[in-house]
Design an enzyme around this catalytic site. Structure first.
Site, PDB file in Angstrom:
ATOM      1  N   VAL A   1       0.864  -1.180   0.000  1.00  0.00           N
ATOM      2  CA  VAL A   1       0.000   0.000   0.000  1.00  0.00           C
ATOM      3  C   VAL A   1       0.898   1.227   0.000  1.00  0.00           C
ATOM      4  CG1 VAL A   1      -1.497   1.429   1.447  1.00  0.00           C
ATOM      5  CG2 VAL A   1      -2.060  -0.946   1.104  1.00  0.00           C
ATOM      6  N   GLU A   2       0.592   2.195  -0.876  1.00  0.00           N
ATOM      7  CA  GLU A   2       1.288   3.477  -0.845  1.00  0.00           C
ATOM      8  C   GLU A   2       0.466   4.460  -0.013  1.00  0.00           C
ATOM      9  OE1 GLU A   2       3.805   4.118  -4.869  1.00  0.00           O
ATOM     10  OE2 GLU A   2       1.647   4.048  -5.183  1.00  0.00           O
ATOM     11  N   VAL A   3       1.090   5.037   1.005  1.00  0.00           N
ATOM     12  CA  VAL A   3       0.461   6.068   1.825  1.00  0.00           C
ATOM     13  C   VAL A   3       0.982   7.411   1.328  1.00  0.00           C
ATOM     14  CG1 VAL A   3       0.227   7.011   4.155  1.00  0.00           C
ATOM     15  CG2 VAL A   3       0.274   4.523   3.806  1.00  0.00           C
TER      16      VAL A   3
END
Length: 705
Positions: free
Chosen positions: A460-462
């Site tokens: 997941v890219e935050v």
């Protein structure tokens, strides 16, 4: 003044019934791991046990509340300077475990929680194994995932216990078994509730040592050389098709197991230790271990300079494929109540059915019970409005990539829910600061970019924008971890990180297609390089329409090197979006697919292969590497480590190469710049090495020490 004594990891006590109890509790650690420093301690205990004549049995158990032994401490391998150093570690383990196996009384391993790698090898040296039926309990030999083989007798004991086919499957894949499956395969002898584990183990220890090996195992192991040869040939063929020669550990595993069965246990152990030592020193193992260390370190990081809030519930806006996947991992892995909002009841039903199908598949495989399925489904509910979201303090938006629509969602959420509610947008292309523009509480808005399919993809890219609060970042990072994801925090710039390094790679693959390389040759070249799927297959799976939508954004924000070849529009005008429409570069018939030869005519391609597989692969990969270096230079990723994790977990960059940055170090930055310049001269300005790489080459720097 005397130094305080370090507590022992192993302690022995004697029970009233003649059973001795050996507990494992590594001081100062939440998980038990085996370490070279324990050798003298274990050896002393074994000497005491060997000298006793009044012991009827021994139970080996963990004093930790939720794990048996999670494996050997991988850090000690990094201290090895030669293959002989690593071989010596394996030989030490083998000798100690052989002494356990030779004890004259019945030794029982009582297993609760992870029993992996060296932990399972320890348990295999015992005469019997009892495991709890708890979901935490897993047994396996995952060393292959670190580019290694089991080095303390696992390659010799497991085949003799469960037969060659089952042992090869476990050791070559590194798969972890739940307790019931382990019992079915013969890895453990009994599965019991946690509350009675030690009592059952004690009763078993008081019985005589078991006699092993039934007729089927005898045939599978050594009674029929022809049959065994067939099993090995099939395993080798299947493994080589999957690894394409990129993982030397698999070849060593096949060799060592076969050698031991042909020549006997002692010679098998000798070769096991030798090959273990050699594998420790390979680049492949060093790279795979670097990924292990990186992910372990990231588990302890919050991603921001703030304490996260506790997430009480998740609202998901949009019941499409992404929304359904996000709802699923939030309910089944994070164990949170989930409320889905969609414009139609059909959308809600589709999202609910998505989770039901995944859970029902687990029920049919007896991983979960019917009541567990019902319990997990009960966490998911839905509505066509914002009702029932009282418990939800995180909203994850997964609607269409339309800026006006996302602005509308924010306005509605800010009106309907309380002022502390976080709004996470699952966008793959729109800048977060544009999405947050006009919001009443922009500090609560953050990007949370999942990858499809959400239930399988680990990254997941935050993405915080300039006004996102540190607490918001820390909260969604913690949530992503609970969902079973590995989050990396990236900057709010076009394409973020993963899509930005993927796009030039995919564009270059399309260029080679237009120049006459076949779809099969392109995909095979990158499969041979080590990617899990070829770029043409990937484009069909993601959707040609998605690529067409992202491409102009990247071109506009980042310049001419992102100009895509004229492929997307031509394909879309012919109704070719990929797998979801049944045709793209491939045509699909159920699970079967084949290259649609009409694509070549459609694109005006005249097939004329000019590049070798390696040349083609490097041409695509060099574009990715150059862009990854730019991303680090611009602060899109915070570190080379994060860039490696993003590349491996987000797009399947070959794990045995360690990620984009470790691979650049392996090539050598100076050599990499030379290769880019050669490609620039041949193919154009898009290959021009970035300033960071040129500066590093001049100063002879590396990304990692």
């Amino acid at each position: 003044m005397n130094e305080p004594m370090t507590p022992n990891a192993f302690s022995l006590r004697h029970g009233d019934e003649g059973v001795a109890w050996l507990s494992i509790d590594v001081p100062g650690e939440s998980m038990n791991t085996l370490q070279a420093s324990f050798v003298d301690e274990i050896s002393d205990i074994l000497s005491e046990l060997e000298s006793k004549t009044d012991i009827k049995g021994l139970v080996l158990y963990s004093a930790k509340p939720d794990n048996f032994v999670a494996g050997a401490d991988v850090r000690m391998l990094d201290a090895c300077e030669t293959a002989e150093d690593a071989q010596a570690i394996a030989e030490q383990g083998q000798k100690l475990f052989s002494r356990i196996e030779k004890l004259p009384f019945h030794v029982v391993a009582a297993i609760h929680g992870p029993c992996l790698g060296g932990g399972l090898e320890l348990a295999l040296a015992c005469h019997s194994r009892v495991a709890t039926d708890d979901d935490k309990t897993r047994v396996g030999l995952p060393e292959v995932q670190l580019g290694l083989l089991p080095g303390s007798g696992g390659t010799q004991r497991l085949p003799r216990l469960i037969g060659v086919a089952g042992a090869l499957d476990m050791i070559l894949t590194g798969k972890q078994l739940r307790a019931k499956k382990a019992k079915k395969m013969g890895v453990v002898d009994d599965v019991v509730p946690h509350s009675v584990l030690l009592r059952v183990a004690e009763e078993l220890a008081l019985k005589g040592k078991p006699k092993r090996q039934n007729s089927w195992q005898s045939w599978a192991m050594g009674g029929n050389a022809l049959g065994r040869s067939v099993v090995f040939d099939q395993a080798a063929k299947k493994t080589r098709a999957k690894t394409r020669g990129n993982y030397p550990a698999t070849e060593a595993i096949l060799e060592v197991i076969k050698h031991g069965l042909d020549k006997g246990v002692e010679k098998g152990l000798a070769l096991e230790a030798k090959r273990f030592g050699e594998l420790v020193m390979t680049n492949e193992s060093a790279s795979l271990r670097s990924i292990f260390f990186a992910t372990t370190a990231m588990k302890k990081e919050t991603g921001a300079d703030a304490d996260p809030d506790t997430v009480t519930g998740v609202a998901v806006l949009g019941g499409g494929l992404m929304g359904a996947g996000i709802a699923n991992v939030s309910a089944t892995k994070a164990n949170l109540p989930v409320r889905i909002k969609d414009v139609s009841n059909d959308g809600l039903l589709n999202a609910m059915n998505y989770s039901y199908k995944l859970l029902d598949k687990k029920r049919k495989r007896r991983i979960i019970s019917k009541s567990e399925l019902q319990s997990q489904m009960a966490r998911i509910s839905g509505a066509t409005d914002y009702s029932g979201m009282d418990r939800c303090n995180v909203v994850i938006e997964a609607v269409f990539e339309d800026l006006d629509l996302k602005h509308k969602m924010i306005a509605e959420v800010e009106e309907a829910l309380n002022e502390n509610t976080l709004f996470a947008t699952n966008t793959s292309s729109l800048p977060i600061h544009q999405i947050a523009a006009g919001a009443k509480r922009p500090e609560n808005i953050v990007g949370l970019h999942y990858f499809s399919p959400v239930d399988k993809m680990p990254l997941v890219e935050v993405i915080p924008h300039a006004g996102t609060s540190e607490k918001a970042v820390a909260t969604v990072v913690k949530l992503a971890k609970k969902q079973g994801k590995t989050p990396i925090v990236v900057a709010d710039k076009a394409g973020f990180y993963v899509n930005r390094i993927l796009a030039p790679y995919m564009n270059e693959a399309a260029m080679t297609l237009l120049e006459g390389e076949s779809v099969e040759h392109i995909d095979n070249a990158l499969l041979d390089f080590g990617f899990p799927v070829g770029p043409v297959t990937l484009l069909d799976e993601v959707g040609i329409d998605i690529g067409a939508k992202i491409s102009p954004i990247l071109l506009n924000e980042l310049g001419e090197r992102f100009r895509a070849p004229d492929v997307f529009d031509v394909m879309l005008s012919d109704g070719r979006k990929g797998r979801k429409t049944g045709k793209g570069f491939f045509v699909y018939n159920g699970k079967k697919k084949e290259v649609d030869k009409r694509v070549y005519g459609l694109l005006g391609v005249e097939l004329k292969s000019q590049l070798s597989g390696h040349e083609l692969a490097m041409r695509c990969v060099l574009m990715m590497l150059n862009e990854a270096a730019r991303c680090l230079d611009e602060g899109v990723v915070k570190s080379a480590r994060d860039g490696d994790i993003g590349a491996v977990f987000g797009i399947g960059f070959p794990p045995f190469l360690g990620g984009a940055f470790r691979y650049m170090d392996h090539i050598g930055i100076k050599r990499l710049v030379e290769m880019l310049e050669q490609h620039e001269a041949k193919y154009g300005e898009r290959f021009a090495p970035c300033e960071m790489l040129k500066a590093m080459a001049a100063e002879e720097k590396r990304f990692f020490d």
